[in-house]
Design an enzyme around this catalytic site. Structure first.
Site, PDB file in Angstrom:
ATOM      1  N   ASN A 112      96.743 100.564   5.744  1.00  0.00           N
ATOM      2  CA  ASN A 112      97.902 101.072   4.734  1.00  0.00           C
ATOM      3  C   ASN A 112      97.774 102.551   4.401  1.00  0.00           C
ATOM      4  O   ASN A 112      98.703 103.225   4.027  1.00  0.00           O
ATOM      5  CB  ASN A 112      98.105 100.018   3.730  1.00  0.00           C
ATOM      6  CG  ASN A 112      98.644  98.639   4.188  1.00  0.00           C
ATOM      7  OD1 ASN A 112      99.250  98.570   5.099  1.00  0.00           O
ATOM      8  ND2 ASN A 112      98.420  97.813   3.016  1.00  0.00           N
TER       9      ASN A 112
ATOM     10  N   TYR B  69      96.969  95.759  -2.157  1.00  0.00           N
ATOM     11  CA  TYR B  69      98.063  95.910  -1.369  1.00  0.00           C
ATOM     12  C   TYR B  69      99.130  97.173  -1.752  1.00  0.00           C
ATOM     13  O   TYR B  69      99.148  98.143  -1.084  1.00  0.00           O
ATOM     14  CB  TYR B  69      98.980  94.649  -1.257  1.00  0.00           C
ATOM     15  CG  TYR B  69     100.275  94.939  -0.471  1.00  0.00           C
ATOM     16  CD1 TYR B  69      99.982  95.226   0.970  1.00  0.00           C
ATOM     17  CD2 TYR B  69     101.461  94.983  -0.960  1.00  0.00           C
ATOM     18  CE1 TYR B  69     101.332  95.425   1.494  1.00  0.00           C
ATOM     19  CE2 TYR B  69     102.534  95.414  -0.417  1.00  0.00           C
ATOM     20  CZ  TYR B  69     102.588  95.672   0.952  1.00  0.00           C
ATOM     21  OH  TYR B  69     103.724  96.262   1.678  1.00  0.00           O
TER      22      TYR B  69
ATOM     23  N   LYS C  73      99.294 101.054  -0.153  1.00  0.00           N
ATOM     24  CA  LYS C  73     100.664 101.527   0.316  1.00  0.00           C
ATOM     25  C   LYS C  73     100.927 102.721  -0.463  1.00  0.00           C
ATOM     26  O   LYS C  73     101.389 103.710   0.391  1.00  0.00           O
ATOM     27  CB  LYS C  73     101.432 100.454  -0.112  1.00  0.00           C
ATOM     28  CG  LYS C  73     101.620  99.194   0.953  1.00  0.00           C
ATOM     29  CD  LYS C  73     101.682  99.494   2.551  1.00  0.00           C
ATOM     30  CE  LYS C  73     103.278 100.011   2.714  1.00  0.00           C
ATOM     31  NZ  LYS C  73     103.537 100.268   4.062  1.00  0.00           N
TER      32      LYS C  73
END
Length: 286
Positions: free
Chosen positions: A68, A118, A122
């Protein structure tokens, strides 16, 4: 003829494209080699636009960071070297914002405060894209619903539980706390937003929210999917959900900027999305 390159164009580089320094270790050489391959692919394709849908929704922090964060950074480096005039459309996530304020829709100018690896990775990918000297736009996607839902997501996990449960009235599915509110968006609307972002005249805002524009209780999604599955049992909530859900009880995106820049608005309801998700499982309850 316009060329479009899409999918998982992800590589990593630490010493720059084409520089496979002798002092680099095996892992670094591998990452540099992947980045060179990405640049060569871009140069050969000569795309007018690249859509980066590559990403990891689950896994350990190292995997999340590799895919990511480092992936988009290396892709931007490859584009700068091999296709600097191509437009890059990168799929980000509303998880980058972190906790929302109940009743308030978050705009693209809101501070980004992710609470888990996460969202943090991102956000790192978004920063790599928005800081690159490219014609690039990040579409910050809400909670997508539809065919292909990953097992790490609630829709994907719930579909996997509903399939073997069938229509047994005695079946009990034990779930976590479903009281959080999320901004769900049909994957077909996401695809249409990507298409608009690829073809819209330049310049575009660096970040655009893509969501349903409404905060919906997660409980509504769970019961809606159960209805489409013909489930006759009971959904049982526990007080303890995931740590992330507990820290992010409300998320809702302001999608007015996408309406202005892309002439885009969601066309499908959550119920539409749940119907296609269940149909795509290929399972038919007897």
């Amino acid at each position: 003829m316009a060329q479009l390159l899409g999918g998982g164009l992800v590589g990593t580089a630490r010493h720059g494209l084409g520089n496979l320094g002798a002092d680099a270790g095996p892992g670094e050489q591998r990452h540099d080699a992947v980045a060179v391959v990405v640049a060569e692919t871009l140069a050969a394709a000569a795309p007018d636009a690249v859509v980066n849908c590559a990403g990891a929704t689950g896994g350990d922090p190292v995997t999340l960071a590799e895919v990511n964060a480092r992936g988009p950074a290396a892709l931007c480096a490859a584009l700068c070297a091999a296709a600097p005039t191509a437009r890059l459309v990168h799929l980000g996530s509303a998880a980058e914002y972190g906790p929302g304020t109940p009743g308030v829709k978050v705009t693209e100018s809101a501070p980004a405060c992710p609470v888990a690896p996460y969202g943090a990775t991102k956000l790192a990918g978004t920063l790599a894209v928005t800081s690159a000297p490219l014609d690039a736009v990040v579409l910050r996607i809400g909670n997508p619903v539809g065919p292909g839902a990953p097992a790490a997501s609630l829709p994907g996990r719930l579909a996997a539980l509903l399939r073997p449960a069938g229509r047994d009235p005695e079946a009990v599915l034990r779930l976590g706390d479903l009281s959080a509110h999320r901004d769900f968006v049909d994957v077909r609307d996401v695809a249409r937003a990507v298409e608009r972002a690829v073809t819209a005249p330049a310049p575009l805002p660096r970040v655009l929210n893509i969501g349903g524009g409404t905060a919906v209780p997660v409980r509504e999604l769970a019961h809606g999917l159960a209805r489409h599955a013909g489930f006759r049992g009971r959904l049982e909530e526990s007080a303890g959900g995931s740590a992330r859900s507990a820290r992010v009880s409300w998320q809702c995106s302001d999608i007015s900027a996408a309406a202005r820049a892309l002439d885009w608005r969601p066309a499908h309801s959550l119920d539409d999305a749940l119907a296609t998700l269940w149909a795509a499982t290929g399972e038919r309850v007897p």
